[in-house]
Design a protein around this motif. Structure first.
Motif, PDB file in Angstrom:
ATOM      1  N   ASN A 163      16.792 195.723 116.893  1.00  0.00           N
ATOM      2  CA  ASN A 163      15.938 194.872 116.068  1.00  0.00           C
ATOM      3  C   ASN A 163      16.414 194.947 114.621  1.00  0.00           C
ATOM      4  O   ASN A 163      15.899 195.698 113.814  1.00  0.00           O
ATOM      5  CB  ASN A 163      14.480 195.314 116.193  1.00  0.00           C
ATOM      6  CG  ASN A 163      13.541 194.354 115.489  1.00  0.00           C
ATOM      7  OD1 ASN A 163      13.913 193.242 115.159  1.00  0.00           O
ATOM      8  ND2 ASN A 163      12.313 194.802 115.269  1.00  0.00           N
ATOM      9  N   SER A 164      17.399 194.144 114.300  1.00  0.00           N
ATOM     10  CA  SER A 164      17.999 194.155 112.973  1.00  0.00           C
ATOM     11  C   SER A 164      17.274 193.190 112.042  1.00  0.00           C
ATOM     12  O   SER A 164      16.801 192.146 112.473  1.00  0.00           O
ATOM     13  CB  SER A 164      19.469 193.734 113.102  1.00  0.00           C
ATOM     14  OG  SER A 164      20.028 193.540 111.844  1.00  0.00           O
ATOM     15  N   GLU A 165      17.188 193.559 110.777  1.00  0.00           N
ATOM     16  CA  GLU A 165      16.631 192.643 109.769  1.00  0.00           C
ATOM     17  C   GLU A 165      17.521 191.412 109.626  1.00  0.00           C
ATOM     18  O   GLU A 165      17.042 190.310 109.440  1.00  0.00           O
ATOM     19  CB  GLU A 165      16.515 193.348 108.415  1.00  0.00           C
ATOM     20  CG  GLU A 165      15.316 194.264 108.283  1.00  0.00           C
ATOM     21  CD  GLU A 165      14.012 193.501 108.217  1.00  0.00           C
ATOM     22  OE1 GLU A 165      13.920 192.506 107.474  1.00  0.00           O
ATOM     23  OE2 GLU A 165      13.078 193.903 108.922  1.00  0.00           O
TER      24      GLU A 165
ATOM     25  N   ASN B 138      28.075 196.316 113.627  1.00  0.00           N
ATOM     26  CA  ASN B 138      26.914 196.811 112.900  1.00  0.00           C
ATOM     27  C   ASN B 138      26.378 195.742 111.961  1.00  0.00           C
ATOM     28  O   ASN B 138      26.834 195.674 110.828  1.00  0.00           O
ATOM     29  CB  ASN B 138      27.268 198.075 112.120  1.00  0.00           C
ATOM     30  CG  ASN B 138      26.057 198.708 111.487  1.00  0.00           C
ATOM     31  OD1 ASN B 138      24.940 198.434 111.870  1.00  0.00           O
ATOM     32  ND2 ASN B 138      26.287 199.548 110.493  1.00  0.00           N
ATOM     33  N   PRO B 139      25.494 194.884 112.369  1.00  0.00           N
ATOM     34  CA  PRO B 139      24.743 194.886 113.614  1.00  0.00           C
ATOM     35  C   PRO B 139      25.216 193.871 114.668  1.00  0.00           C
ATOM     36  O   PRO B 139      24.591 193.748 115.712  1.00  0.00           O
ATOM     37  CB  PRO B 139      23.349 194.501 113.147  1.00  0.00           C
ATOM     38  CG  PRO B 139      23.601 193.494 112.078  1.00  0.00           C
ATOM     39  CD  PRO B 139      24.874 193.974 111.391  1.00  0.00           C
TER      40      PRO B 139
ATOM     41  N   THR C 287      22.702 190.540 117.664  1.00  0.00           N
ATOM     42  CA  THR C 287      22.644 191.807 116.942  1.00  0.00           C
ATOM     43  C   THR C 287      22.306 192.967 117.877  1.00  0.00           C
ATOM     44  O   THR C 287      21.786 192.765 118.973  1.00  0.00           O
ATOM     45  CB  THR C 287      21.590 191.763 115.822  1.00  0.00           C
ATOM     46  OG1 THR C 287      20.313 191.494 116.401  1.00  0.00           O
ATOM     47  CG2 THR C 287      21.927 190.722 114.787  1.00  0.00           C
TER      48      THR C 287
END
Length: 129
Positions: free
Chosen positions: A34-36, A83-84, A31
């Motif tokens: 710092n993606s959920e 994205n992401p 990703t």
């Protein structure tokens, strides 16, 4: 070429691996920032004797699963490219195919020797192999 065009090309390899019975798994990883959302895992499932796909969205705190047809799965997954996610990996018994975006968002699709020796069992059962 747009992400839609390049991902369509990659997704055709996915569909071919399904029809020829070599599909092992498909994973979205790597990703941006710092993606959920950490990963998306795609695996075949049978729904009333129809082949569909379970999309498992793995977040930091939870997992969400959705079921889609092969065509609706493409529409659902496409927005996650860039994205992401910067990469998606198709694992087959013949090769591993990596769809990757670099920092400048240029796309590369590369193949490597296979990681898996056996195709997905649900797919093989569906195909009668």
């Amino acid at each position: 070429m747009t992400f839609t065009d390049t991902f369509s090309e990659f997704y055709e390899h996915f569909k071919t691996s399904l029809s020829d019975g070599t599909f092992a798994k498909l994973t979205f990883a790597k990703t941006i920032g710092n993606s959920e959302l950490k990963n998306i895992f795609i695996r075949p499932v049978l729904d009333k004797n129809e082949l569909k796909f379970e999309l498992k969205f793995r977040f930091q705190q939870e997992e969400i699963m959705e079921t889609h047809t092969v065509n609706s799965a493409f529409d659902r997954l496409l927005p996650f490219i860039n994205n992401p996610f910067l990469s998606a990996i198709l694992f087959t018994t013949e090769f591993d195919l990596t769809y990757k975006l670099n920092k400048k968002r240029a796309v590369s699709i590369t193949d490597q020797p296979p990681t898996f020796g056996n195709a997905n069992e649900v797919l093989l059962a569906y195909l009668g192999k």
